[in-house]
Write an enzyme that holds these catalytic residues in place. Structure first.
Site, PDB file in Angstrom:
ATOM      1  N   SER A   1       0.860  -1.180   0.000  1.00 51.41           N
ATOM      2  CA  SER A   1       0.000   0.000   0.000  1.00 51.41           C
ATOM      3  C   SER A   1       0.894   1.227   0.000  1.00 51.41           C
ATOM      4  O   SER A   1       2.027   1.184   0.509  1.00 51.41           O
ATOM      5  CB  SER A   1      -0.884   0.026   1.258  1.00 51.41           C
ATOM      6  OG  SER A   1      -1.536   1.282   1.392  1.00 51.41           O
TER       7      SER A   1
ATOM      8  N   TYR B   1      -2.871  -0.408  10.379  1.00 54.53           N
ATOM      9  CA  TYR B   1      -2.690  -0.695   8.956  1.00 54.53           C
ATOM     10  C   TYR B   1      -1.298  -0.285   8.481  1.00 54.53           C
ATOM     11  O   TYR B   1      -0.597  -1.059   7.823  1.00 54.53           O
ATOM     12  CB  TYR B   1      -3.764   0.040   8.155  1.00 54.53           C
ATOM     13  CG  TYR B   1      -3.784  -0.312   6.690  1.00 54.53           C
ATOM     14  CD1 TYR B   1      -4.185  -1.573   6.261  1.00 54.53           C
ATOM     15  CD2 TYR B   1      -3.429   0.631   5.727  1.00 54.53           C
ATOM     16  CE1 TYR B   1      -4.217  -1.890   4.913  1.00 54.53           C
ATOM     17  CE2 TYR B   1      -3.462   0.322   4.378  1.00 54.53           C
ATOM     18  CZ  TYR B   1      -3.861  -0.933   3.972  1.00 54.53           C
ATOM     19  OH  TYR B   1      -3.892  -1.250   2.627  1.00 54.53           O
TER      20      TYR B   1
END
Length: 270
Positions: free
Chosen positions: A144, A158
């Protein structure tokens, strides 16, 4: 790897979103595809869609956070096709919105089970077999842009998992033999079922458009595979801030090579 004709591709988290879009593209390029995910109904739909496009496709129900499921997936793939040429570690889960101070051990553990240990389970189940094949192969770890910079508060679980995933990919690429290519993909916001609010997940880039951007990078065996331009600016701010700190407080000096950790490691490893 520019020719995927008859190559065998395994995609975790492959029933929807980025995973399905990648499976579509690999299939369109002539690959045989195995999709893995937890929801059998979505896997069945995805495989039927691929078959309707003339792609040879299979599926295996798999919770990639479980080591035994990852091993079973590898057993199935090699039993079906006798080889695996591309592993796409795509399965992931969104974090729990909370400040680091207010977060919990359980929240970090739950995200790490999928985003970190899920990736590791895929590597542990497939990599040695792919190395033993002795033919060109590829491991793609979908990370990501949040593994490059912190976009906002409340992303600790995250972001920590994605920074860890990037470190695993960086290390893996210097450890595998030359016939294994490692790539790490840094999507920004892409339309998916990863989690979060519908307003956010559906505001992202369509998955097909995302794959169109990263596909030439996959073909060219790039390590850093990028898509969303603003990530460069934000990552660049961090890089500039770090470089400035070194320039100010830890510049090079005569004899500093004796403290060069990379050089020291090269003398003791390998």
């Amino acid at each position: 790897m520019k020719d995927f004709t008859d190559k065998v591709v395994v995609v975790t988290g492959g029933a929807t979103g980025i995973g399905k879009a990648l499976a579509d593209r690999f299939g369109a390029e002539g690959a045989k595809v195995i999709l893995a995910a937890r929801r059998e109904d979505r896997l069945r739909e995805a495989v039927e869609d691929l078959a309707g496009k003339g792609v040879e496709a299979r599926y295996q129900v798999c919770d990639i956070s479980r080591r035994e499921d990852a091993e079973a997936l590898a057993d199935y793939a090699f039993a079906e096709f006798g080889q695996v040429d591309v592993l796409v570690n795509n399965a992931g889960r969104a974090g729990f919105p909370a400040t680091v101070i207010d977060s919990t051990e359980e929240a970090f553990e739950e995200v790490f089970r999928v985003n970190v240990f899920g990736q590791l389970n895929g590597i542990w189940a497939f990599a040695k077999r792919m190395i033993a094949q002795g033919t060109p192969a590829m491991i793609l770890n979908v990370n990501s842009e949040v593994g490059l910079y912190i976009p906002s508060p409340m992303v600790g679980t995250y972001a920590a998992s994605k920074y860890a995933g990037r470190a695993i990919s960086e290390t893996l690429r210097v450890e595998v033999p030359d016939h294994i290519h490692v790539g790490v993909v840094y999507p920004g916001l892409v339309q998916s079922e990863l989690g979060g609010t519908t307003e956010i997940t559906q505001a992202g880039m369509p998955a097909k458009d995302f794959v169109d951007i990263i596909w030439p990078q996959i073909e060219n065996d790039e390590f850093h595979i990028v898509s969303h331009p603003w990530a460069k600016d934000y990552f660049g701010e961090t890089a500039h801030e770090l470089a400035a700190a070194f320039d100010r407080y830890a510049p090079h000096f005569d004899g500093d090579e004796k403290y060069d950790s990379k050089w020291l490691a090269s003398q003791t490893v390998g």
